[in-house]
Design an enzyme around this catalytic site. Structure first.
Site, PDB file in Angstrom:
ATOM      1  N   SER A 256       0.492  18.109  -8.963  1.00  0.00           N
ATOM      2  CA  SER A 256       0.777  16.585  -8.425  1.00  0.00           C
ATOM      3  C   SER A 256       0.062  15.564  -9.377  1.00  0.00           C
ATOM      4  O   SER A 256      -0.740  15.854 -10.117  1.00  0.00           O
ATOM      5  CB  SER A 256       0.390  16.422  -7.225  1.00  0.00           C
ATOM      6  OG  SER A 256       0.216  14.885  -6.767  1.00  0.00           O
TER       7      SER A 256
ATOM      8  N   TYR B  80       0.723  -1.207   0.009  1.00  0.00           N
ATOM      9  CA  TYR B  80      -0.083  -0.006   0.158  1.00  0.00           C
ATOM     10  C   TYR B  80       0.969   1.253  -0.037  1.00  0.00           C
ATOM     11  O   TYR B  80       0.618   2.232  -0.571  1.00  0.00           O
ATOM     12  CB  TYR B  80      -0.880  -0.002   1.095  1.00  0.00           C
ATOM     13  CG  TYR B  80      -1.671   1.469   1.424  1.00  0.00           C
ATOM     14  CD1 TYR B  80      -2.541   1.942   0.309  1.00  0.00           C
ATOM     15  CD2 TYR B  80      -1.620   2.275   2.636  1.00  0.00           C
ATOM     16  CE1 TYR B  80      -3.158   3.214   0.517  1.00  0.00           C
ATOM     17  CE2 TYR B  80      -2.119   3.283   2.762  1.00  0.00           C
ATOM     18  CZ  TYR B  80      -3.006   3.716   1.617  1.00  0.00           C
ATOM     19  OH  TYR B  80      -3.584   5.078   1.841  1.00  0.00           O
TER      20      TYR B  80
ATOM     21  N   ARG C 262       0.234   7.253  -8.457  1.00  0.00           N
ATOM     22  CA  ARG C 262      -0.656   6.030  -7.684  1.00  0.00           C
ATOM     23  C   ARG C 262      -1.999   6.045  -8.353  1.00  0.00           C
ATOM     24  O   ARG C 262      -2.711   5.267  -7.860  1.00  0.00           O
ATOM     25  CB  ARG C 262      -0.925   6.443  -6.349  1.00  0.00           C
ATOM     26  CG  ARG C 262       0.617   6.224  -5.822  1.00  0.00           C
ATOM     27  CD  ARG C 262       0.555   6.557  -4.259  1.00  0.00           C
ATOM     28  NE  ARG C 262      -0.363   6.033  -3.015  1.00  0.00           N
ATOM     29  CZ  ARG C 262      -0.235   5.068  -2.457  1.00  0.00           C
ATOM     30  NH1 ARG C 262       1.003   4.073  -2.742  1.00  0.00           N
ATOM     31  NH2 ARG C 262      -0.869   4.423  -1.715  1.00  0.00           N
TER      32      ARG C 262
ATOM     33  N   HIS D 104      -0.191  12.729  -8.207  1.00  0.00           N
ATOM     34  CA  HIS D 104      -0.510  11.567  -7.233  1.00  0.00           C
ATOM     35  C   HIS D 104       0.549  10.590  -6.920  1.00  0.00           C
ATOM     36  O   HIS D 104       0.455   9.408  -6.448  1.00  0.00           O
ATOM     37  CB  HIS D 104      -1.815  10.904  -7.594  1.00  0.00           C
ATOM     38  CG  HIS D 104      -2.607  10.796  -6.268  1.00  0.00           C
ATOM     39  ND1 HIS D 104      -3.971  11.630  -5.695  1.00  0.00           N
ATOM     40  CD2 HIS D 104      -2.586   9.736  -4.979  1.00  0.00           C
ATOM     41  CE1 HIS D 104      -4.247  11.243  -4.439  1.00  0.00           C
ATOM     42  NE2 HIS D 104      -3.769  10.013  -4.215  1.00  0.00           N
TER      43      HIS D 104
ATOM     44  N   TYR E 100     -11.465  14.718   0.779  1.00  0.00           N
ATOM     45  CA  TYR E 100     -11.990  13.872  -0.511  1.00  0.00           C
ATOM     46  C   TYR E 100     -13.393  14.249  -0.459  1.00  0.00           C
ATOM     47  O   TYR E 100     -14.270  13.876   0.441  1.00  0.00           O
ATOM     48  CB  TYR E 100     -11.628  12.411  -0.070  1.00  0.00           C
ATOM     49  CG  TYR E 100     -10.271  12.041  -0.489  1.00  0.00           C
ATOM     50  CD1 TYR E 100      -9.830  11.995  -1.677  1.00  0.00           C
ATOM     51  CD2 TYR E 100      -9.408  11.471   0.450  1.00  0.00           C
ATOM     52  CE1 TYR E 100      -8.830  11.708  -2.090  1.00  0.00           C
ATOM     53  CE2 TYR E 100      -8.123  11.167   0.086  1.00  0.00           C
ATOM     54  CZ  TYR E 100      -7.850  11.304  -1.057  1.00  0.00           C
ATOM     55  OH  TYR E 100      -6.523  10.896  -1.585  1.00  0.00           O
TER      56      TYR E 100
END
Length: 381
Positions: free
Chosen positions: A276, A28, A281, A278, A133
């Site tokens: 970015s 992860y 990912r 991410h 989020y």
């Protein structure tokens, strides 16, 4: 133990961390998505950024201090939000918030953290950033913002580069699910990592506490469906305008790669843009984030705040991002490598490594001030 002599680089902490956490946790933390081509592009693009060293400057004491969105910081980097951080290392959120408060750098708390804003905000001592989020339901949204503000978070980060769940095949194969399901395979992995397992046992199984507090709003849905239903809403421009109208502090938009988005974001009242991909990912077909930074800086103008992450593996990488237009850099994995390697002492050592690496490289380049880095870049003929 003298960490400076035995673990002088982030890669040393990473190697030790890998041995001290279960395999499913490591997958992860360390994985990208797809074939991890975007992860490799980030690294290759950063490695291609070179400086022209200047000579005969005498003794030099580099100044690493900076100002971002009107706030002074002793260092130009901070701790990026990482989801379910407390799974990666026991009580990671509170430990990293405490470190940020002591050092005076930003700490980003994810909506899907295992600790609540109330448990972490005071520890960050005014340096907390709350990563949102975006919840679909307005009442949940309002309450989250209120809780974050009352807990001392003054900067809100809207993450916009997760319009849908990423595949993250390594993570899936590793067996991590939310909530964690104890299978024989995972139990064997945990048994081989006594420090991690003892900490988890002491604190109890990590849970997304902030999300769980809104379980009534999700009706009879499971916690996994709850996250998907409430938090995986893909925000639009109207959503952004709503946030701007309801958040008193600075508003940051994270996950920007296109220069043409800069003008509308500024017009919408966004206080800073976070460049970015991410960290590779989310989308394996994304360009290296550092390649997008110069055009975004040109579109934003010289004084607009820009934050950068993706692929950063040391102090030299931070200098590269600053030279290409970033005002500030955030790191997530690095601080969790430190925690997993040596708990809180390891996370503090990450700050030490980055600071010393930046100072050493600035002396080699011959630039005592961060604002002079751009002039030392080696540009293509």
């Amino acid at each position: 133990m003298d960490l400076d002599s035995r673990y002088p680089a982030l890669s040393d902490l990473k190697a030790r961390a890998r041995r001290r956490v279960p395999h499913f946790v490591w997958e992860y933390l360390d994985s990208g998505t797809g074939t991890e081509a975007a992860v490799r592009r980030n690294r290759e693009a950063l490695d291609a950024i070179l400086f022209r060293p200047s000579i005969l400057h005498g003794e030099m004491v580099p100044d690493l201090s900076c100002t971002l969105m009107g706030q002074a910081y002793p260092l130009p980097f901070g701790i990026a939000p990482v989801g379910t951080s407390g799974v990666l290392w026991p009580d990671a959120e509170r430990k990293l918030a405490r470190l940020a408060g002591e050092v005076g750098i930003p700490y980003g708390l994810s909506t899907v953290a295992t600790r609540t804003p109330e448990e972490t905000g005071p520890l960050a001592k005014g340096h907390g950033w709350f990563q949102l989020y975006p919840p679909r339901q307005v009442d949940v949204r309002k309450d989250m913002l209120s809780r974050a503000w009352n807990a001392g978070f003054r900067k809100l980060v809207l993450t916009v580069d997760v319009p849908a769940n990423s595949r993250r095949e390594r993570q899936v194969r590793g067996g991590l699910a939310q909530p964690i399901r104890m299978t024989p395979r995972l139990l064997w992995q945990m048994a081989r990592c006594p420090a991690w397992s003892a900490g988890i046992a002491r604190l109890g199984r990590p849970r997304m506490k902030l999300i769980e507090s809104y379980s009534k709003a999700a009706g009879s849905l499971s916690s996994v469906a709850h996250v998907g239903t409430l938090l995986r809403t893909s925000p639009d421009w109207a959503y952004l305008r709503w946030l701007r109208a309801h958040w008193e502090g600075e508003l940051v938009v994270k996950g920007v790669l296109r220069a043409e988005d800069v003008g509308p974001l500024i017009d919408a009242g966004v206080d800073a843009i976070w460049v970015s991909n991410h960290a590779g990912r989310q989308f394996d077909g994304a360009p290296a984030a550092i390649h997008c930074l110069p055009a975004i800086r040109a579109a934003a103008g010289p004084d607009y705040p820009l934050i950068y992450d993706s692929g950063i593996e040391g102090g030299l990488d931070i200098l590269r991002a600053l030279a290409l237009g970033a005002d500030f850099v955030m790191l997530g994995k690095a601080f969790h490598f430190g925690l997993a390697a040596f708990d809180e002492a390891g996370a503090a050592h990450v700050v030490n490594i980055l600071r010393k690496d930046m100072e050493s490289n600035m002396c080699q380049i011959g630039t005592p001030r961060l604002k002079d880095l751009e002039s030392a870049l080696l540009t293509p003929a």
